[in-house]
Motif scaffolding. Structure first.
Motif, PDB file in Angstrom:
ATOM      1  N   THR A 191       0.828  -1.203   0.000  1.00  0.00           N
ATOM      2  CA  THR A 191       0.000   0.000   0.000  1.00  0.00           C
ATOM      3  C   THR A 191       0.864   1.254   0.000  1.00  0.00           C
ATOM      4  N   ALA A 192       1.970   1.225   0.727  1.00  0.00           N
ATOM      5  CA  ALA A 192       2.865   2.381   0.772  1.00  0.00           C
ATOM      6  C   ALA A 192       3.485   2.689  -0.584  1.00  0.00           C
ATOM      7  N   ARG A 193       3.523   1.691  -1.467  1.00  0.00           N
ATOM      8  CA  ARG A 193       4.096   1.872  -2.807  1.00  0.00           C
ATOM      9  C   ARG A 193       3.015   2.118  -3.872  1.00  0.00           C
ATOM     10  N   THR A 194       1.813   2.465  -3.454  1.00  0.00           N
ATOM     11  CA  THR A 194       0.693   2.578  -4.394  1.00  0.00           C
ATOM     12  C   THR A 194       1.019   3.468  -5.583  1.00  0.00           C
ATOM     13  N   GLU A 195       1.541   4.644  -5.343  1.00  0.00           N
ATOM     14  CA  GLU A 195       1.768   5.585  -6.442  1.00  0.00           C
ATOM     15  C   GLU A 195       2.767   5.028  -7.448  1.00  0.00           C
ATOM     16  N   ASP A 196       3.859   4.454  -6.942  1.00  0.00           N
ATOM     17  CA  ASP A 196       4.853   3.878  -7.850  1.00  0.00           C
ATOM     18  C   ASP A 196       4.283   2.683  -8.609  1.00  0.00           C
ATOM     19  N   LEU A 197       3.504   1.838  -7.926  1.00  0.00           N
ATOM     20  CA  LEU A 197       2.917   0.675  -8.580  1.00  0.00           C
ATOM     21  C   LEU A 197       1.957   1.092  -9.685  1.00  0.00           C
ATOM     22  N   VAL A 198       1.097   2.050  -9.395  1.00  0.00           N
ATOM     23  CA  VAL A 198       0.123   2.496 -10.390  1.00  0.00           C
ATOM     24  C   VAL A 198       0.826   3.123 -11.592  1.00  0.00           C
ATOM     25  N   ARG A 199       1.809   3.955 -11.315  1.00  0.00           N
ATOM     26  CA  ARG A 199       2.525   4.622 -12.399  1.00  0.00           C
ATOM     27  C   ARG A 199       3.224   3.600 -13.305  1.00  0.00           C
ATOM     28  N   CYS A 200       3.903   2.651 -12.696  1.00  0.00           N
ATOM     29  CA  CYS A 200       4.653   1.664 -13.469  1.00  0.00           C
ATOM     30  C   CYS A 200       3.708   0.717 -14.213  1.00  0.00           C
ATOM     31  N   ALA A 201       2.674   0.231 -13.527  1.00  0.00           N
ATOM     32  CA  ALA A 201       1.737  -0.705 -14.161  1.00  0.00           C
ATOM     33  C   ALA A 201       0.984  -0.054 -15.306  1.00  0.00           C
ATOM     34  N   ALA A 202       0.656   1.230 -15.196  1.00  0.00           N
ATOM     35  CA  ALA A 202      -0.038   1.924 -16.283  1.00  0.00           C
ATOM     36  C   ALA A 202       0.821   1.945 -17.536  1.00  0.00           C
ATOM     37  N   GLN A 203       2.127   2.159 -17.382  1.00  0.00           N
ATOM     38  CA  GLN A 203       3.019   2.157 -18.537  1.00  0.00           C
ATOM     39  C   GLN A 203       3.166   0.771 -19.135  1.00  0.00           C
ATOM     40  N   GLU A 204       3.209  -0.252 -18.280  1.00  0.00           N
ATOM     41  CA  GLU A 204       3.491  -1.607 -18.758  1.00  0.00           C
ATOM     42  C   GLU A 204       2.257  -2.335 -19.284  1.00  0.00           C
ATOM     43  N   THR A 205       1.059  -1.903 -18.867  1.00  0.00           N
ATOM     44  CA  THR A 205      -0.159  -2.643 -19.240  1.00  0.00           C
ATOM     45  C   THR A 205      -1.196  -1.806 -19.978  1.00  0.00           C
ATOM     46  N   ALA A 206      -1.102  -0.486 -19.920  1.00  0.00           N
ATOM     47  CA  ALA A 206      -2.105   0.429 -20.490  1.00  0.00           C
ATOM     48  C   ALA A 206      -3.457   0.310 -19.803  1.00  0.00           C
ATOM     49  N   LEU A 207      -3.522  -0.336 -18.646  1.00  0.00           N
ATOM     50  CA  LEU A 207      -4.771  -0.376 -17.887  1.00  0.00           C
ATOM     51  C   LEU A 207      -5.015   0.988 -17.252  1.00  0.00           C
ATOM     52  N   PRO A 208      -6.278   1.377 -17.089  1.00  0.00           N
ATOM     53  CA  PRO A 208      -6.570   2.707 -16.550  1.00  0.00           C
ATOM     54  C   PRO A 208      -6.203   2.833 -15.077  1.00  0.00           C
ATOM     55  N   GLU A 209      -5.946   4.060 -14.666  1.00  0.00           N
ATOM     56  CA  GLU A 209      -5.493   4.320 -13.308  1.00  0.00           C
ATOM     57  C   GLU A 209      -6.484   3.828 -12.264  1.00  0.00           C
ATOM     58  N   ALA A 210      -7.778   4.072 -12.481  1.00  0.00           N
ATOM     59  CA  ALA A 210      -8.775   3.652 -11.491  1.00  0.00           C
ATOM     60  C   ALA A 210      -8.752   2.145 -11.294  1.00  0.00           C
ATOM     61  N   ARG A 211      -8.630   1.398 -12.379  1.00  0.00           N
ATOM     62  CA  ARG A 211      -8.557  -0.066 -12.289  1.00  0.00           C
ATOM     63  C   ARG A 211      -7.327  -0.483 -11.493  1.00  0.00           C
ATOM     64  N   LEU A 212      -6.199   0.145 -11.755  1.00  0.00           N
ATOM     65  CA  LEU A 212      -4.959  -0.236 -11.080  1.00  0.00           C
ATOM     66  C   LEU A 212      -4.985   0.126  -9.600  1.00  0.00           C
ATOM     67  N   ARG A 213      -5.551   1.273  -9.267  1.00  0.00           N
ATOM     68  CA  ARG A 213      -5.657   1.630  -7.838  1.00  0.00           C
ATOM     69  C   ARG A 213      -6.549   0.618  -7.111  1.00  0.00           C
ATOM     70  N   GLY A 214      -7.635   0.232  -7.754  1.00  0.00           N
ATOM     71  CA  GLY A 214      -8.477  -0.782  -7.158  1.00  0.00           C
ATOM     72  C   GLY A 214      -7.751  -2.105  -6.994  1.00  0.00           C
ATOM     73  N   GLU A 215      -6.880  -2.417  -7.945  1.00  0.00           N
ATOM     74  CA  GLU A 215      -6.152  -3.678  -7.866  1.00  0.00           C
ATOM     75  C   GLU A 215      -5.116  -3.671  -6.740  1.00  0.00           C
ATOM     76  N   VAL A 216      -4.485  -2.526  -6.501  1.00  0.00           N
ATOM     77  CA  VAL A 216      -3.583  -2.432  -5.342  1.00  0.00           C
ATOM     78  C   VAL A 216      -4.366  -2.714  -4.059  1.00  0.00           C
ATOM     79  N   GLN A 217      -5.540  -2.106  -3.937  1.00  0.00           N
ATOM     80  CA  GLN A 217      -6.355  -2.323  -2.736  1.00  0.00           C
ATOM     81  C   GLN A 217      -6.784  -3.779  -2.621  1.00  0.00           C
ATOM     82  N   ARG A 218      -7.184  -4.376  -3.731  1.00  0.00           N
ATOM     83  CA  ARG A 218      -7.596  -5.791  -3.693  1.00  0.00           C
ATOM     84  C   ARG A 218      -6.430  -6.682  -3.285  1.00  0.00           C
TER      85      ARG A 218
END
Length: 517
Positions: free
Chosen positions: A64-91
């Motif tokens: 959870t502490a790495r949420t911003e870095d995870l979302v930023r990196c995953a968005a570049q690598e997968t093209a998934l939208p930010e809202a989906r990725l933030r939800g996935e970190v929480q899940r």
């Protein structure tokens, strides 16, 4: 000394490689990591559930502490939208905490005690059993969930909760995201004093390293989410070992949805909207995406499909997870379009790098004549099958392969008439939904995310929910051991306060010579 070969993730939206490059793990490093997992296996198995829970909760906090870095990196690598990725970190964090609670509470070990009876003929011994961890587990990260089914995802969380060290094969499409999640787990392991080697990760952009991981003699089980071809290759490798091991692979499903005549009348726009979202959400790149929709023949079905096609046509195109997935989607939809008796209902597909939702239609005889139409095409596409009467459906559904899910839309008072269909769906699927949509998998205690082959390689298990720990354990019994030498789960005093099966009765009470459970 030769420098290790490196590979790059590719931004699927631009087609350009991303920095930095990631070194391919060498065979020597793979052997070292698996060897360390083997060394950690026994001490980690002896860790009380409360200690494992501390580790998993720390991992959730680190993630959870790495949420911003995870979302930023995953968005570049997968093209998934930010809202989906933030939800996935929480899940993903929720999964880790759920399995922490499961490990700490402890009843998942299914402790059973049969007390001795010397008067019986033959005399009954003192038998006490529980589930014990298998040992090091190889986990293969999925392409479509860079977090929740990846390095720190459900397979990893359930194996660690069960007391098994884990070595993850990171997915080559998102190595940067994988590295961030792996660091979260490694930092949590170090902070909570877990045995060295309890978690490791390897990187490769091909298949050789994954096969070597499955073949390593210290690996005791495999968790996989991905293609049928990939899962079957791992299954073959595991079965060809001198000592075969189980492979729990989630592979392929078209998740049939069946609409009754009454559903078309009562569902209205909500049914159209919900089904369109289920077909196209996340670019259709979900394992529970409905690839087959059974629609009654006649004017009501015609009207419904026109509305559904219009809704899908209005859905913006999306970038799929990788060039390989896009190519497979293009080939799969082209094969549908050229199949005899199959009619396109969507607007003409635009010449665009984005993937656009597509809807096709076939009559029931056409489906019977071409069973390959029931195979999964991964992406935002579905095939509507027109049927005449519900009695037409059981033999068609029974002939289908195993599925993760099946869905029926009908009035509750109609269910007795639909029982023959429901009986077949119970046989063919791991989860049956009434008047809902299959996409969206709850992470909890009662969920089943599995199904008969080829939905999974082992239809008796689930990869989501707290039952997932069972995959990485086996039942083990102690016979006639002194009480003080037994694990606390099986001792008379029940120091952990578990629910146990004592002489066939479920109880939390401690045992004394004077009392019965």
């Amino acid at each position: 000394m030769t420098a290790p070969r490196t590979f790059h993730a590719v931004n699927p939206a631009t087609g350009r490689p991303l920095e930095p490059g990631f070194p391919v793990t060498s065979p020597a490093e793979l052997d070292r990591l698996v060897g360390a997992a083997g060394q950690a296996a026994r001490p980690y198995a002896r860790c009380p559930g409360a200690r494992r829970a501390e580790f998993l909760r720390a991992a959730a906090d680190q993630l959870t502490a790495r949420t911003e870095d995870l979302v930023r990196c995953a968005a570049q690598e997968t093209a998934l939208p930010e809202a989906r990725l933030r939800g996935e970190v929480q899940r993903t964090a929720h999964q880790l905490r759920l399995f922490a609670d499961t490990a700490e509470e402890g009843s998942w070990v299914d402790a059973r005690l049969d007390r001795p009876d010397p008067q019986r003929t033959p005399p009954r011994p003192d038998l006490r059993s529980l589930r014990v961890p298998l040992g090091p587990v190889a986990v293969f990260a999925a392409s479509n969930f860079p977090l929740a089914f990846s390095v720190a995802g459900g397979d990893t969380a359930s194996a660690l909760a069960a007391g098994c060290p884990v070595v993850v094969k990171a997915h080559p499409a998102h190595p940067g995201t994988s590295a961030l999640a792996a660091r979260a787990l490694m930092d949590a392991a170090e902070a909570t004093g877990m045995p060295r080697g309890v978690f490791g990760v390897v990187y490769d952009d091909g298949f050789d390293l994954g096969l070597a991981l499955v073949r390593h003699p210290l690996i005791r089980a495999v968790g996989f989410t991905g293609s049928r071809a990939g899962g079957l290759a791992l299954l073959a490798a595991a079965q060809a070992r001198p000592v075969p091991i189980p492979v729990f692979a989630e592979m392929s499903s078209v998740n049939p949805v069946i609409l009754s005549e009454s559903a078309l009348t009562a569902g209205g726009d909500a049914l159209v909207q919900g089904l369109a979202g289920s077909v196209s959400g996340s670019g259709g790149q979900l394992c529970t995406q409905p690839g087959l929709i059974f629609v009654p023949a006649g004017p009501a079905g015609d009207h419904f499909l026109r509305q559904l096609a219009a809704r899908l046509d209005a859905t913006p195109g999306c970038t799929l997870l990788s060039g390989g997935i896009h190519a497979a989607f293009t080939a799969g939809t082209a094969a549908l379009a050229t199949q005899a008796d199959v009619r396109p209902l969507h607007a003409a597909v635009r010449d665009s790098p984005a993937a656009h939702s597509q809807l096709f239609e076939v009559d029931l005889p056409g489906l019977r004549a071409a069973p390959e139409l029931t195979r999964e095409v991964f992406g935002p596409v579905s095939l509507a099958v027109r049927y005449g009467h519900l009695t037409d459906l059981p033999p068609v559904l029974q002939a289908m392969e195993g599925q993760l899910t099946a869905t029926l839309h009908a009035r509750p008072d109609e269910l007795p008439a639909w029982q023959p269909v429901l009986d077949v769906l119970t046989d063919r699927a791991g989860r049956v939904i009434l008047n809902g949509f299959p996409t969206g998998v709850e992470v909890g205690h009662a969920v089943v995310h599995g199904g008969p082959f080829p939905a999974t390689s082992d239809g008796a298990s689930t990869s989501v929910g707290t039952r997932a720990t069972d995959r990485f354990t086996r039942p083990f019994a102690y016979q006639d051991f002194p009480d003080h030498t037994l694990p606390p789960e099986l001792q008379d005093a029940n120091p952990l306060g578990l629910w146990r099966l004592v002489d066939g009765v479920r109880t939390q009470r401690p045992l004394t010579p004077e009392c019965s459970p």
